[in-house]
Write an enzyme that holds these catalytic residues in place. Structure first.
Site, PDB file in Angstrom:
ATOM      1  N   PRO A 146     100.865 119.508  68.275  1.00 18.46           N
ATOM      2  CA  PRO A 146      99.867 120.386  67.308  1.00 18.46           C
ATOM      3  C   PRO A 146     100.222 120.556  65.878  1.00 18.46           C
ATOM      4  O   PRO A 146     101.006 121.079  65.564  1.00 18.46           O
ATOM      5  CB  PRO A 146     100.097 121.814  67.988  1.00 18.46           C
ATOM      6  CG  PRO A 146     100.455 121.612  69.491  1.00 18.46           C
ATOM      7  CD  PRO A 146     101.622 120.473  69.296  1.00 18.46           C
ATOM      8  N   GLU A 147      99.266 119.926  65.140  1.00 22.63           N
ATOM      9  CA  GLU A 147      99.405 120.230  63.808  1.00 22.63           C
ATOM     10  C   GLU A 147      98.133 121.062  63.332  1.00 22.63           C
ATOM     11  O   GLU A 147      97.383 121.295  64.226  1.00 22.63           O
ATOM     12  CB  GLU A 147      99.406 118.796  63.103  1.00 22.63           C
ATOM     13  CG  GLU A 147     100.590 117.979  63.548  1.00 22.63           C
ATOM     14  CD  GLU A 147     100.840 116.748  62.904  1.00 22.63           C
ATOM     15  OE1 GLU A 147     100.272 116.459  61.613  1.00 22.63           O
ATOM     16  OE2 GLU A 147     101.268 115.748  63.548  1.00 22.63           O
TER      17      GLU A 147
END
Length: 264
Positions: free
Chosen positions: A2-3
């Site tokens: 996750p970014e």
DNA sequence: ATTGCTTCCTGAGCGC
DNA sequence: TGCGCTCAGGAAGCAA
């Protein structure tokens, strides 16, 4: 992994599911995943808002604040009622109406901090600018790059400079900007820095529109996958659209993908 | 101040 | 089938 786009997707979906709900308890299923740092432990209260800062999810409640980081493999999955836990469930956030959020995390790097409201600013104080804020300008980035010998890839990954970028999107941004990840930050021209700023916003916007990138573990709050993995141009690719073979190198322990022909 | 390495963790994939 | 190895990487901590 996750970014920013993945965290933003989760935050938007959480808003529609949990705002207004009263937290009854937070169950920790593994030591270290939930950290209660409050002086006075009492009712956490109703969820007032859900926000994002960098890759952090901020859940403001009536009395406190939950600071969630998914790190590599964390997920927040909503369920209307308790069911079977996944093998990798590390914590649960229960609401008084019987619904809950599962915090699943295979590699256990992620966590949920329960903070007093007064502690939040300190916890986030080291983060750099938000890519969609007015502060993220070519002039800001030029100042941060000035005299730096570190590769531009490493500087863009540094959360103290820009908050929210990770390995996948930095690879994509540099590819679209036509800049090699190996270039020293201090040697970039203003024109190249302008391209980075523009492509950063562009790639992140497109990825948010596609609900993020699911390579392995990332899931949305309803357990669905993102779709931006279908639009990646360089990360994990064998060949560039120009026909050239994509190169893969290690930079400070992480894989950088780039096109030796398109990125100089 | 800057930089880069190590550490945390566990499943997936691969060669034999 | 199963063993051992490598790889994935966000960010803190630390050493140079």
């Amino acid at each position: 992994m996750p970014e920013l786009p993945e965290v933003e997707t989760v935050v938007r979906e959480l808003r529609s599911q949990v705002i207004g709900k009263d937290i009854s308890q937070i169950v920790s299923l593994r030591d270290g995943t939930v950290n209660d740092r409050r002086e006075n432990v009492s009712e956490i209260g109703v969820v007032i808002s859900v926000r994002r800062r960098g890759k952090y999810i901020i859940i403001d409640t009536m009395n406190d604040v939950l600071l969630v980081h998914l790190r590599m493999t964390g997920k927040l999955i909503y369920a209307a009622e308790p069911g079977e836990r996944s093998r990798f469930c590390r914590a649960e956030i229960h609401f008084k109406d019987g619904s809950l959020l599962y915090f699943d995390d295979v590699r256990t790097f992620g966590g949920i901090d329960i903070l007093q409201k007064s502690e939040l600013d300190g916890a986030l104080s080291k983060l750099g600018v938000e890519p969609f804020s007015d502060e993220f300008t070519p002039s800001y980035l030029q100042k941060r790059m000035r005299n730096r010998i570190a590769p531009v890839k490493s500087i863009l990954l540094d959360q103290r400079e820009i908050a929210g970028l990770g390995n996948i999107y930095v690879c994509e941004i540099l590819h679209r900007a036509g800049i090699s990840p190996k270039r020293s930050g201090g040697k970039l021209s203003l024109e190249e820095i302008e391209k980075i700023v523009k492509e950063t916003r562009q790639v992140l916007s497109e990825a948010i529109d596609k609900n993020g990138t699911t390579i392995s573990d990332y899931r949305r709050v309803d357990n669905k996958q993102g779709e931006f993995q279908n639009f990646l141009r360089v990360y994990g690719k064998k060949r560039c659209h120009c026909g050239e073979e994509i190169a893969r190198i290690k930079q400070s322990g992480r894989s950088s993908y780039y096109c030796p022909s398109c990125q100089k």
